[in-house]
Design an enzyme around this catalytic site. Structure first.
Site, PDB file in Angstrom:
ATOM      1  N   GLU A   1       0.819  -1.210   0.000  1.00  0.00           N
ATOM      2  CA  GLU A   1       0.000   0.000   0.000  1.00  0.00           C
ATOM      3  C   GLU A   1       0.850   1.256   0.000  1.00  0.00           C
ATOM      4  O   GLU A   1       1.986   1.275   0.468  1.00  0.00           O
ATOM      5  CB  GLU A   1      -0.979  -0.003   1.163  1.00  0.00           C
ATOM      6  CG  GLU A   1      -0.355  -0.226   2.522  1.00  0.00           C
ATOM      7  CD  GLU A   1      -1.412  -0.249   3.627  1.00  0.00           C
ATOM      8  OE1 GLU A   1      -2.151  -1.234   3.713  1.00  0.00           O
ATOM      9  OE2 GLU A   1      -1.457   0.713   4.399  1.00  0.00           O
TER      10      GLU A   1
ATOM     11  N   CYS B   1       6.863  -6.701   7.312  1.00  0.00           N
ATOM     12  CA  CYS B   1       7.961  -6.119   8.093  1.00  0.00           C
ATOM     13  C   CYS B   1       8.321  -7.089   9.210  1.00  0.00           C
ATOM     14  O   CYS B   1       7.465  -7.815   9.705  1.00  0.00           O
ATOM     15  CB  CYS B   1       7.500  -4.789   8.698  1.00  0.00           C
ATOM     16  SG  CYS B   1       8.766  -3.916   9.645  1.00  0.00           S
TER      17      CYS B   1
ATOM     18  N   CYS C   1       6.998  -3.898  15.868  1.00  0.00           N
ATOM     19  CA  CYS C   1       6.489  -2.825  16.740  1.00  0.00           C
ATOM     20  C   CYS C   1       5.061  -3.171  17.165  1.00  0.00           C
ATOM     21  O   CYS C   1       4.231  -3.564  16.336  1.00  0.00           O
ATOM     22  CB  CYS C   1       6.529  -1.480  16.021  1.00  0.00           C
ATOM     23  SG  CYS C   1       8.200  -0.975  15.597  1.00  0.00           S
TER      24      CYS C   1
ATOM     25  N   CYS D   1       1.716  -1.666  15.463  1.00  0.00           N
ATOM     26  CA  CYS D   1       1.725  -1.493  14.004  1.00  0.00           C
ATOM     27  C   CYS D   1       1.118  -2.690  13.297  1.00  0.00           C
ATOM     28  O   CYS D   1       1.460  -3.843  13.584  1.00  0.00           O
ATOM     29  CB  CYS D   1       3.169  -1.274  13.543  1.00  0.00           C
ATOM     30  SG  CYS D   1       3.313  -1.087  11.758  1.00  0.00           S
TER      31      CYS D   1
ATOM     32  N   GLY E   1       7.124  -1.564   6.151  1.00  0.00           N
ATOM     33  CA  GLY E   1       8.502  -2.015   6.008  1.00  0.00           C
ATOM     34  C   GLY E   1       9.499  -1.131   6.721  1.00  0.00           C
ATOM     35  O   GLY E   1       9.197  -0.001   7.106  1.00  0.00           O
TER      36      GLY E   1
ATOM     37  N   SER F   1      12.132   7.083   7.180  1.00  0.00           N
ATOM     38  CA  SER F   1      11.807   6.840   8.585  1.00  0.00           C
ATOM     39  C   SER F   1      12.309   5.469   9.016  1.00  0.00           C
ATOM     40  O   SER F   1      12.094   4.475   8.331  1.00  0.00           O
ATOM     41  CB  SER F   1      10.281   6.921   8.735  1.00  0.00           C
ATOM     42  OG  SER F   1       9.903   6.614  10.048  1.00  0.00           O
TER      43      SER F   1
ATOM     44  N   SER G   1      11.737   6.750  14.598  1.00  0.00           N
ATOM     45  CA  SER G   1      10.565   6.365  15.381  1.00  0.00           C
ATOM     46  C   SER G   1      11.031   6.109  16.808  1.00  0.00           C
ATOM     47  O   SER G   1      11.580   5.059  17.108  1.00  0.00           O
ATOM     48  CB  SER G   1       9.930   5.111  14.781  1.00  0.00           C
ATOM     49  OG  SER G   1       9.512   5.386  13.470  1.00  0.00           O
ATOM     50  N   LEU G   2      10.812   7.081  17.659  1.00  0.00           N
ATOM     51  CA  LEU G   2      11.327   7.008  19.030  1.00  0.00           C
ATOM     52  C   LEU G   2      10.283   6.370  19.962  1.00  0.00           C
ATOM     53  O   LEU G   2      10.533   5.365  20.603  1.00  0.00           O
ATOM     54  CB  LEU G   2      11.711   8.424  19.490  1.00  0.00           C
ATOM     55  CG  LEU G   2      12.418   8.561  20.825  1.00  0.00           C
ATOM     56  CD1 LEU G   2      13.670   7.720  20.895  1.00  0.00           C
ATOM     57  CD2 LEU G   2      12.763  10.037  21.093  1.00  0.00           C
ATOM     58  N   HIS G   3       9.122   6.988  20.046  1.00  0.00           N
ATOM     59  CA  HIS G   3       7.945   6.429  20.720  1.00  0.00           C
ATOM     60  C   HIS G   3       8.073   6.171  22.220  1.00  0.00           C
ATOM     61  O   HIS G   3       7.140   5.617  22.831  1.00  0.00           O
ATOM     62  CB  HIS G   3       7.474   5.128  20.053  1.00  0.00           C
ATOM     63  CG  HIS G   3       7.185   5.260  18.593  1.00  0.00           C
ATOM     64  ND1 HIS G   3       6.651   6.386  18.029  1.00  0.00           N
ATOM     65  CD2 HIS G   3       7.366   4.385  17.555  1.00  0.00           C
ATOM     66  CE1 HIS G   3       6.509   6.212  16.725  1.00  0.00           C
ATOM     67  NE2 HIS G   3       6.936   5.012  16.417  1.00  0.00           N
TER      68      HIS G   3
ATOM     69  N   ASN H   1      -2.875   5.202  16.097  1.00  0.00           N
ATOM     70  CA  ASN H   1      -4.036   4.779  15.330  1.00  0.00           C
ATOM     71  C   ASN H   1      -4.349   3.344  15.772  1.00  0.00           C
ATOM     72  O   ASN H   1      -3.627   2.427  15.419  1.00  0.00           O
ATOM     73  CB  ASN H   1      -3.653   4.819  13.843  1.00  0.00           C
ATOM     74  CG  ASN H   1      -4.849   5.043  12.964  1.00  0.00           C
ATOM     75  OD1 ASN H   1      -5.961   4.664  13.317  1.00  0.00           O
ATOM     76  ND2 ASN H   1      -4.618   5.645  11.821  1.00  0.00           N
TER      77      ASN H   1
ATOM     78  N   CYS I   1      -0.961   2.485   9.190  1.00  0.00           N
ATOM     79  CA  CYS I   1       0.062   1.776   8.447  1.00  0.00           C
ATOM     80  C   CYS I   1      -0.251   0.282   8.342  1.00  0.00           C
ATOM     81  O   CYS I   1      -0.347  -0.422   9.342  1.00  0.00           O
ATOM     82  CB  CYS I   1       1.356   1.983   9.228  1.00  0.00           C
ATOM     83  SG  CYS I   1       2.798   1.474   8.383  1.00  0.00           S
TER      84      CYS I   1
HETATM   85  N1  SAH Z   1       9.836   1.092   9.757  1.00  0.00           N
HETATM   86  C1  SAH Z   1       9.890   2.506   9.680  1.00  0.00           C
HETATM   87  C2  SAH Z   1       8.880   3.146   8.747  1.00  0.00           C
HETATM   88  C3  SAH Z   1       7.474   2.609   8.723  1.00  0.00           C
HETATM   89  S1  SAH Z   1       6.369   3.027  10.011  1.00  0.00           S
HETATM   90  C4  SAH Z   1       9.789   3.112  11.074  1.00  0.00           C
HETATM   91  O1  SAH Z   1       9.638   2.372  12.027  1.00  0.00           O
HETATM   92  O2  SAH Z   1       9.941   4.310  11.200  1.00  0.00           O
HETATM   93  C5  SAH Z   1       6.048   4.759   9.916  1.00  0.00           C
HETATM   94  C6  SAH Z   1       5.698   5.374  11.254  1.00  0.00           C
HETATM   95  O3  SAH Z   1       4.362   5.045  11.652  1.00  0.00           O
HETATM   96  C7  SAH Z   1       6.589   4.888  12.389  1.00  0.00           C
HETATM   97  O4  SAH Z   1       6.902   5.963  13.227  1.00  0.00           O
HETATM   98  C8  SAH Z   1       5.693   3.889  13.079  1.00  0.00           C
HETATM   99  O5  SAH Z   1       6.138   3.625  14.367  1.00  0.00           O
HETATM  100  C9  SAH Z   1       4.354   4.583  12.992  1.00  0.00           C
HETATM  101  N2  SAH Z   1       3.182   3.732  13.183  1.00  0.00           N
HETATM  102  C10 SAH Z   1       2.968   2.488  12.762  1.00  0.00           C
HETATM  103  N3  SAH Z   1       1.754   2.042  13.125  1.00  0.00           N
HETATM  104  C11 SAH Z   1       1.169   3.053  13.796  1.00  0.00           C
HETATM  105  C12 SAH Z   1      -0.097   3.210  14.437  1.00  0.00           C
HETATM  106  N4  SAH Z   1      -0.987   2.232  14.446  1.00  0.00           N
HETATM  107  N5  SAH Z   1      -0.343   4.392  15.034  1.00  0.00           N
HETATM  108  C13 SAH Z   1       0.564   5.395  15.026  1.00  0.00           C
HETATM  109  N6  SAH Z   1       1.764   5.300  14.443  1.00  0.00           N
HETATM  110  C14 SAH Z   1       2.076   4.139  13.837  1.00  0.00           C
END
Ligand code: SAH
Length: 348
Positions: A93, A113, A117, A120, A160, A192, A215-217, A291, A334
């Site tokens: 997508e 992927c 995470c 995700c 990915g 990213s 992506s720190l989170h 999300n 995503c």
């Molecule tokens: N693998 C890479 C790029 C893909 S994800 C990465 O980890 O950065 C793109 C971004 O969306 C990342 O910051 C990821 O953590 C975030 N993401 C994925 N699923 C999500 C969700 N359900 N809600 C909010 N952010 C999300």
């Protein structure tokens, strides 16, 4: 004999390939123009190439061309979510976002992927394979043709982990920013990553003008581990050091992505620790209300909490924005569109 993936070749490689098939270098120029400027979907459309040489090309090479399987268009903001079918039957997508400053496309870099995470949807079924440079590029070509407008910005933030597909990513960047192709400025490209430290350092050494988003989170190692298994391999401080290195080498401001998960990483204490962690780094923090996906019970932080979190960072002098949610009325998160499609169409 394996056919050559012609869309993934740069000008030099294409010239060598065409010469190896017995044609002159100027043919390679014409063919490169058909592929990357006119963006045709088949060799047969290359009208200034002889029928005979088109047959030779078809015999020795293939031209990646993604098929539009489904498009969802948001009634709220015009965001479009595309599901593309690849030659091998996999689906990926991509998302088009329309901003005042131009059209931005978010592409996938892999089918699935393996980073795991927790929040995700893209990682739920693991990794199938990395995308070729041509497959990454064609997401942008097909969307540009579909809307008949120029794409000015690209973010590699779809399904990915781009740094887990490193060589193809670099080739993709080379082709995307080539002045004989789409000619997108490196400054308008963001990659990213979940934080694969050695690759972040390698990417810094490439000295490109692209933006690196991390992506720190989480604001500390323990919390990051709960959300992101990659933290088992690379400690949060190593990741932050790699970000500093990226800035030192490239002069490009880092973007930190921080998905706010209700009750998990959105407390006052988190905001304070985050401030300490990134203090002094030339950066921008992008807060993303998580999300929710149905496979996990994570919830969004409420609006007041998000606002308070943002204010705390701002007071500490940190550049921060809350990401505007685009396409809320379509399968926005995503990997959700692909997941729904896969689940209802068997194991594609
Ligand atoms: N693998 C890479 C790029 C893909 S994800 C990465 O980890 O950065 C793109 C971004 O969306 C990342 O910051 C990821 O953590 C975030 N993401 C994925 N699923 C999500 C969700 N359900 N809600 C909010 N952010 C999300």
């Amino acid at each position: 004999m394996n056919k050559v993936d012609i869309k993934s070749l740069n000008q030099k490689e294409l010239t060598e390939f065409i010469e190896s098939l017995g044609e002159k270098a100027f043919r390679a120029k014409q063919i490169y123009q058909w592929i990357h400027e006119k963006q045709v979907d088949s060799f047969a459309e290359m009208t200034n190439i002889s029928k005979k040489f088109i047959e030779t090309l078809e015999e020795h090479a293939y031209l990646t061309s993604l098929k539009k399987e489904e498009v969802q268009i948001s009634k709220l903001d015009g965001t479009r979510k595309y599901l593309f079918l690849l030659e091998d039957g996999n689906v990926i997508e991509s998302v088009l976002m329309r901003y005042k400053h131009g059209n931005s496309v978010c592409i996938s870099s892999q089918v699935g992927c393996r980073m795991g995470c927790r929040f995700c949807a893209s990682t739920l079924d693991g990794l199938v394979r990395g995308l070729t440079a041509g497959e990454m590029l064609d997401q942008i070509y097909q969307i540009g043709k579909d809307i008949g407008e120029r794409i000015s910005n690209v973010v590699v933030m779809g399904t990915g982990e781009p740094l887990d597909n490193y060589d193809n990513l670099l080739k993709f960047i080379e082709l995307l920013t080539d002045e004989k192709g789409l000619n997108i400025s490196q400054r308008n490209l963001t990659v990213s990553t979940c934080g694969i430290v050695p690759r972040m350092r390698e990417l810094a050494d490439e000295k490109l003008a692209i933006t690196l988003a991390l992506s720190l989170h989480a604001s500390n190692q323990a919390k990051r581990l709960e959300l992101m298994p990659v933290a088992n391999k690379y400690d949060i401080h190593e990741v932050i050091d790699a970000c500093k290195y990226y800035f030192d080498v490239t002069g490009r401001r880092i973007t930190f992505e921080y998905s706010l998960v209700g009750g998990v990483n959105d407390t006052d204490q988190d905001a304070r620790e985050l401030t300490q962690l990134i203090k002094g780094i030339n950066c921008h923090v992008n807060l993303i209300p998580v999300n929710p996906i149905k496979e996990r019970d994570y919830v969004q932080s409420n609006t007041k909490v998000i606002e308070a979190f943002k204010n705390k960072l701002e007071k500490a002098g940190i550049n921060v924005t809350v990401r505007r949610e685009m396409g809320r009325d379509i399968d926005g998160a995503c990997g959700q569109l692909r997941k729904r499609y896969k689940d209802s169409n068997g194991n594609l």
